[in-house]
Design a protein around this motif. Structure first.
Motif, PDB file in Angstrom:
ATOM      1  N   ALA A 238      19.134  -9.333  -1.019  1.00  0.00           N
ATOM      2  CA  ALA A 238      18.799  -8.461   0.109  1.00  0.00           C
ATOM      3  C   ALA A 238      17.978  -7.255  -0.348  1.00  0.00           C
ATOM      4  O   ALA A 238      17.007  -6.871   0.311  1.00  0.00           O
ATOM      5  N   LEU A 239      18.331  -6.689  -1.487  1.00  0.00           N
ATOM      6  CA  LEU A 239      17.582  -5.543  -1.992  1.00  0.00           C
ATOM      7  C   LEU A 239      16.176  -5.932  -2.433  1.00  0.00           C
ATOM      8  O   LEU A 239      15.215  -5.184  -2.223  1.00  0.00           O
ATOM      9  N   LYS A 240      16.025  -7.123  -3.015  1.00  0.00           N
ATOM     10  CA  LYS A 240      14.690  -7.588  -3.406  1.00  0.00           C
ATOM     11  C   LYS A 240      13.825  -7.838  -2.174  1.00  0.00           C
ATOM     12  O   LYS A 240      12.630  -7.517  -2.175  1.00  0.00           O
ATOM     13  N   ALA A 241      14.414  -8.400  -1.121  1.00  0.00           N
ATOM     14  CA  ALA A 241      13.654  -8.633   0.113  1.00  0.00           C
ATOM     15  C   ALA A 241      13.238  -7.303   0.731  1.00  0.00           C
ATOM     16  O   ALA A 241      12.101  -7.156   1.213  1.00  0.00           O
ATOM     17  N   ARG A 242      14.121  -6.332   0.704  1.00  0.00           N
ATOM     18  CA  ARG A 242      13.788  -5.018   1.259  1.00  0.00           C
ATOM     19  C   ARG A 242      12.677  -4.361   0.442  1.00  0.00           C
ATOM     20  O   ARG A 242      11.752  -3.752   0.991  1.00  0.00           O
ATOM     21  N   ALA A 243      12.748  -4.487  -0.872  1.00  0.00           N
ATOM     22  CA  ALA A 243      11.706  -3.914  -1.731  1.00  0.00           C
ATOM     23  C   ALA A 243      10.362  -4.582  -1.464  1.00  0.00           C
ATOM     24  O   ALA A 243       9.324  -3.919  -1.454  1.00  0.00           O
ATOM     25  N   ALA A 244      10.365  -5.889  -1.230  1.00  0.00           N
ATOM     26  CA  ALA A 244       9.118  -6.596  -0.927  1.00  0.00           C
ATOM     27  C   ALA A 244       8.523  -6.087   0.390  1.00  0.00           C
ATOM     28  O   ALA A 244       7.304  -5.921   0.504  1.00  0.00           O
ATOM     29  N   ARG A 245       9.365  -5.833   1.385  1.00  0.00           N
ATOM     30  CA  ARG A 245       8.875  -5.305   2.664  1.00  0.00           C
ATOM     31  C   ARG A 245       8.305  -3.904   2.497  1.00  0.00           C
ATOM     32  O   ARG A 245       7.316  -3.543   3.125  1.00  0.00           O
ATOM     33  N   LEU A 246       8.916  -3.108   1.637  1.00  0.00           N
ATOM     34  CA  LEU A 246       8.454  -1.734   1.438  1.00  0.00           C
ATOM     35  C   LEU A 246       7.158  -1.667   0.633  1.00  0.00           C
ATOM     36  O   LEU A 246       6.468  -0.652   0.659  1.00  0.00           O
ATOM     37  N   ARG A 247       6.823  -2.729  -0.105  1.00  0.00           N
ATOM     38  CA  ARG A 247       5.590  -2.738  -0.883  1.00  0.00           C
ATOM     39  C   ARG A 247       4.356  -2.901  -0.009  1.00  0.00           C
ATOM     40  O   ARG A 247       3.255  -2.675  -0.450  1.00  0.00           O
ATOM     41  N   GLY A 248       4.513  -3.307   1.204  1.00  0.00           N
ATOM     42  CA  GLY A 248       3.379  -3.512   2.097  1.00  0.00           C
ATOM     43  C   GLY A 248       2.688  -2.206   2.430  1.00  0.00           C
ATOM     44  O   GLY A 248       3.141  -1.114   2.096  1.00  0.00           O
ATOM     45  N   SER A 249       1.584  -2.313   3.116  1.00  0.00           N
ATOM     46  CA  SER A 249       0.804  -1.141   3.491  1.00  0.00           C
ATOM     47  C   SER A 249       1.535  -0.348   4.564  1.00  0.00           C
ATOM     48  O   SER A 249       2.140  -0.894   5.480  1.00  0.00           O
ATOM     49  N   VAL A 250       1.436   0.951   4.470  1.00  0.00           N
ATOM     50  CA  VAL A 250       2.064   1.841   5.432  1.00  0.00           C
ATOM     51  C   VAL A 250       1.177   1.979   6.670  1.00  0.00           C
ATOM     52  O   VAL A 250       1.661   2.104   7.783  1.00  0.00           O
ATOM     53  N   LEU A 251      -0.117   1.919   6.458  1.00  0.00           N
ATOM     54  CA  LEU A 251      -1.076   2.090   7.550  1.00  0.00           C
ATOM     55  C   LEU A 251      -1.456   0.741   8.155  1.00  0.00           C
ATOM     56  O   LEU A 251      -1.590  -0.248   7.448  1.00  0.00           O
ATOM     57  N   SER A 252      -1.638   0.744   9.467  1.00  0.00           N
ATOM     58  CA  SER A 252      -2.135  -0.468  10.128  1.00  0.00           C
ATOM     59  C   SER A 252      -3.643  -0.547   9.899  1.00  0.00           C
ATOM     60  O   SER A 252      -4.273   0.388   9.391  1.00  0.00           O
ATOM     61  N   GLY A 253      -4.244  -1.670  10.305  1.00  0.00           N
ATOM     62  CA  GLY A 253      -5.677  -1.856  10.121  1.00  0.00           C
ATOM     63  C   GLY A 253      -6.497  -0.801  10.841  1.00  0.00           C
ATOM     64  O   GLY A 253      -7.470  -0.259  10.302  1.00  0.00           O
ATOM     65  N   ALA A 254      -6.119  -0.471  12.077  1.00  0.00           N
ATOM     66  CA  ALA A 254      -6.851   0.536  12.848  1.00  0.00           C
ATOM     67  C   ALA A 254      -6.713   1.916  12.212  1.00  0.00           C
ATOM     68  O   ALA A 254      -7.673   2.690  12.150  1.00  0.00           O
ATOM     69  N   GLU A 255      -5.526   2.231  11.716  1.00  0.00           N
ATOM     70  CA  GLU A 255      -5.320   3.536  11.075  1.00  0.00           C
ATOM     71  C   GLU A 255      -6.138   3.644   9.792  1.00  0.00           C
ATOM     72  O   GLU A 255      -6.715   4.693   9.491  1.00  0.00           O
ATOM     73  N   ARG A 256      -6.184   2.561   9.020  1.00  0.00           N
ATOM     74  CA  ARG A 256      -6.982   2.549   7.797  1.00  0.00           C
ATOM     75  C   ARG A 256      -8.463   2.769   8.119  1.00  0.00           C
ATOM     76  O   ARG A 256      -9.159   3.504   7.430  1.00  0.00           O
ATOM     77  N   GLN A 257      -8.942   2.087   9.171  1.00  0.00           N
ATOM     78  CA  GLN A 257     -10.345   2.218   9.581  1.00  0.00           C
ATOM     79  C   GLN A 257     -10.650   3.653  10.027  1.00  0.00           C
ATOM     80  O   GLN A 257     -11.672   4.219   9.652  1.00  0.00           O
ATOM     81  N   ARG A 258      -9.772   4.236  10.810  1.00  0.00           N
ATOM     82  CA  ARG A 258      -9.947   5.599  11.288  1.00  0.00           C
ATOM     83  C   ARG A 258      -9.980   6.584  10.125  1.00  0.00           C
ATOM     84  O   ARG A 258     -10.786   7.519  10.083  1.00  0.00           O
ATOM     85  N   LEU A 259      -9.116   6.377   9.149  1.00  0.00           N
ATOM     86  CA  LEU A 259      -9.067   7.238   7.978  1.00  0.00           C
ATOM     87  C   LEU A 259     -10.338   7.086   7.148  1.00  0.00           C
ATOM     88  O   LEU A 259     -10.904   8.078   6.691  1.00  0.00           O
ATOM     89  N   ALA A 260     -10.803   5.851   6.981  1.00  0.00           N
ATOM     90  CA  ALA A 260     -12.043   5.619   6.226  1.00  0.00           C
ATOM     91  C   ALA A 260     -13.223   6.270   6.914  1.00  0.00           C
ATOM     92  O   ALA A 260     -14.100   6.851   6.259  1.00  0.00           O
ATOM     93  N   ASN A 261     -13.289   6.217   8.228  1.00  0.00           N
ATOM     94  CA  ASN A 261     -14.388   6.843   8.973  1.00  0.00           C
ATOM     95  C   ASN A 261     -14.335   8.361   8.851  1.00  0.00           C
ATOM     96  O   ASN A 261     -15.362   9.028   8.820  1.00  0.00           O
ATOM     97  N   GLY A 262     -13.166   8.911   8.828  1.00  0.00           N
ATOM     98  CA  GLY A 262     -13.020  10.357   8.758  1.00  0.00           C
ATOM     99  C   GLY A 262     -13.381  10.915   7.402  1.00  0.00           C
ATOM    100  O   GLY A 262     -13.768  12.072   7.273  1.00  0.00           O
ATOM    101  N   LEU A 263     -13.261  10.111   6.336  1.00  0.00           N
ATOM    102  CA  LEU A 263     -13.556  10.594   4.989  1.00  0.00           C
ATOM    103  C   LEU A 263     -15.023  10.508   4.642  1.00  0.00           C
ATOM    104  O   LEU A 263     -15.465  11.088   3.661  1.00  0.00           O
ATOM    105  N   GLN A 264     -15.818   9.810   5.417  1.00  0.00           N
ATOM    106  CA  GLN A 264     -17.252   9.657   5.076  1.00  0.00           C
ATOM    107  C   GLN A 264     -18.062  10.812   5.484  1.00  0.00           C
ATOM    108  O   GLN A 264     -17.894  11.635   6.223  1.00  0.00           O
TER     109      GLN A 264
END
Length: 95
Positions: free
Chosen positions: A69-95
């Protein structure tokens, strides 16, 4: 090779000539008359520690389930925190 052995032996002999403080009559009468704990045989203590009531197979299964159970939880936490739209918005704001 002989020199380090001779040096070690001489240092040991010098340490043997040290004067020690007088240790006679250092205990007080209160300490001599105090109640010391009773000594108990070690056999019964060891026998009671052997019967803990924990089943190793059940304990191992429980631990393995928790590890999984702890390994499965750790695997879920390794994923990206930002969604695709949030990542795109952040990339646009930094340019």
């Amino acid at each position: 090779m002989l020199f380090p052995a001779a040096l070690l032996a001489s240092l040991t002999l010098i340490g043997a000539c040290t004067q020690f403080p007088q240790l006679d009559h250092t205990t007080t009468p209160d300490l001599e008359n105090s109640n010391y704990p009773m000594l108990v045989p070690l056999g019964p203590v060891l026998a009671s520690s052997q019967t803990s009531g924990i089943e190793p197979i059940q304990a191992t299964a429980g631990i393995d389930a928790r590890v999984s159970a702890l390994k499965a939880r750790a695997a879920r936490l390794r994923g990206s925190v930002l969604s695709g739209a949030e990542r795109q918005r952040l990339a646009n704001g930094l340019q």
